[in-house]
Design an enzyme around this catalytic site. Structure first.
Site, PDB file in Angstrom:
ATOM      1  N   CYS A 226       0.919  -1.248   0.166  1.00  0.00           N
ATOM      2  CA  CYS A 226       0.027  -0.029   0.023  1.00  0.00           C
ATOM      3  C   CYS A 226       0.861   1.076   0.235  1.00  0.00           C
ATOM      4  O   CYS A 226       2.063   1.449   0.569  1.00  0.00           O
ATOM      5  CB  CYS A 226      -0.887  -0.073   1.423  1.00  0.00           C
TER       6      CYS A 226
ATOM      7  N   GLU B 231       0.526   3.909   1.970  1.00  0.00           N
ATOM      8  CA  GLU B 231       0.891   4.473   3.144  1.00  0.00           C
ATOM      9  C   GLU B 231       2.229   3.559   3.630  1.00  0.00           C
ATOM     10  O   GLU B 231       3.277   4.210   4.276  1.00  0.00           O
ATOM     11  CB  GLU B 231      -0.095   4.098   4.235  1.00  0.00           C
TER      12      GLU B 231
END
Length: 162
Positions: free
Chosen positions: A73, A75
Site C-alpha cells: 500500500c 502508506e
C-alpha cells in the site's frame, strides 16, 4: 458484565480549499504521488505524502504485483521509506488520496489494518501523534489526529520489547 464505549474524533471539510496552507499543499503532493502508482490489476491508484518535521516531503504509492499479496500500500511504502532513510526526522502529517478510472470516489478512502498498525508503530517510535488527511478528489476531506482515532484497539505488547 461491564459495558465499554469507544469514541473517535475527526474533522470533516467540504473541500481542500478549507484546509490550512500546509495541509492543502500536502494533499497536492499526495495527488502527485498517484502518478507513480503501479496498479495494473486493480486500476485503483493510491498516493501518500508525508510531511516531516524538517519540512521534507516523502512520497509513497501503491505497488501491485501479479503474485498477490506481494504488493504494498502507498502508506506503508512512504512510512517504510521514512524509517529506512529519515527515522530521526519525525512525521508530522500524512495525506492520502485515491483515484480510479473505473468509478468516481465520493468519500475518502481509509487505510487498511496493516497500514494502520504500521502508523501506530511510527507514532510510538517517535512519541508523537501524526495528523492524517484523507480525501477524495470529488468529496470531503477528513482530518484525523493520532492513530487512536483510526484504530482504537492497537496491538502493542510491551513485553516484546524487553
Amino acid at each position: 458484565m461491564t459495558n465499554h464505549e469507544i469514541k473517535i474524533a475527526f474533522d470533516e471539510y467540504d473541500s481542500l480549499k478549507e484546509l490550512n496552507t500546509a495541509d492543502y499543499d500536502l494533499c497536492l503532493e499526495a495527488a502527485n504521488a498517484l502518478k507513480k502508482s503501479h496498479s495494473p490489476y486493480s486500476k485503483f491508484r493510491v498516493g501518500a505524502a508525508l510531511r516531516l518535521q524538517s519540512g521534507k516531503i516523502i512520497y509513497g504509492s501503491n505497488q501491485e504485483n501479479v503474485a498477490y499479496p506481494s504488493g504494498l500500500c502507498a502508506e506503508r511504502v512512504a512510512l517504510f521509506y521514512w524509517g529506512a532513510n529519515h527515522p530521526d526526522d519525525p512525521v508530522e502529517a500524512m495525506a492520502i488520496t485515491a483515484q480510479t478510472d473505473e468509478f468516481m470516489l465520493t468519500k475518502p478512502v481509509t487505510s487498511c489494518g496493516s497500514c494502520l498498525q504500521v502508523l501506530a508503530e511510527v507514532e510510538k517510535k517517535q512519541s508523537k501523534a501524526i495528523r492524517v488527511i484523507l480525501y477524495a478528489p470529488q468529496g470531503p476531506v477528513w482530518v484525523i489526529e493520532g492513530i487512536e482515532n483510526q484504530l482504537p484497539f492497537l496491538f502493542f505488547e510491551e513485553r516484546l520489547t524487553t
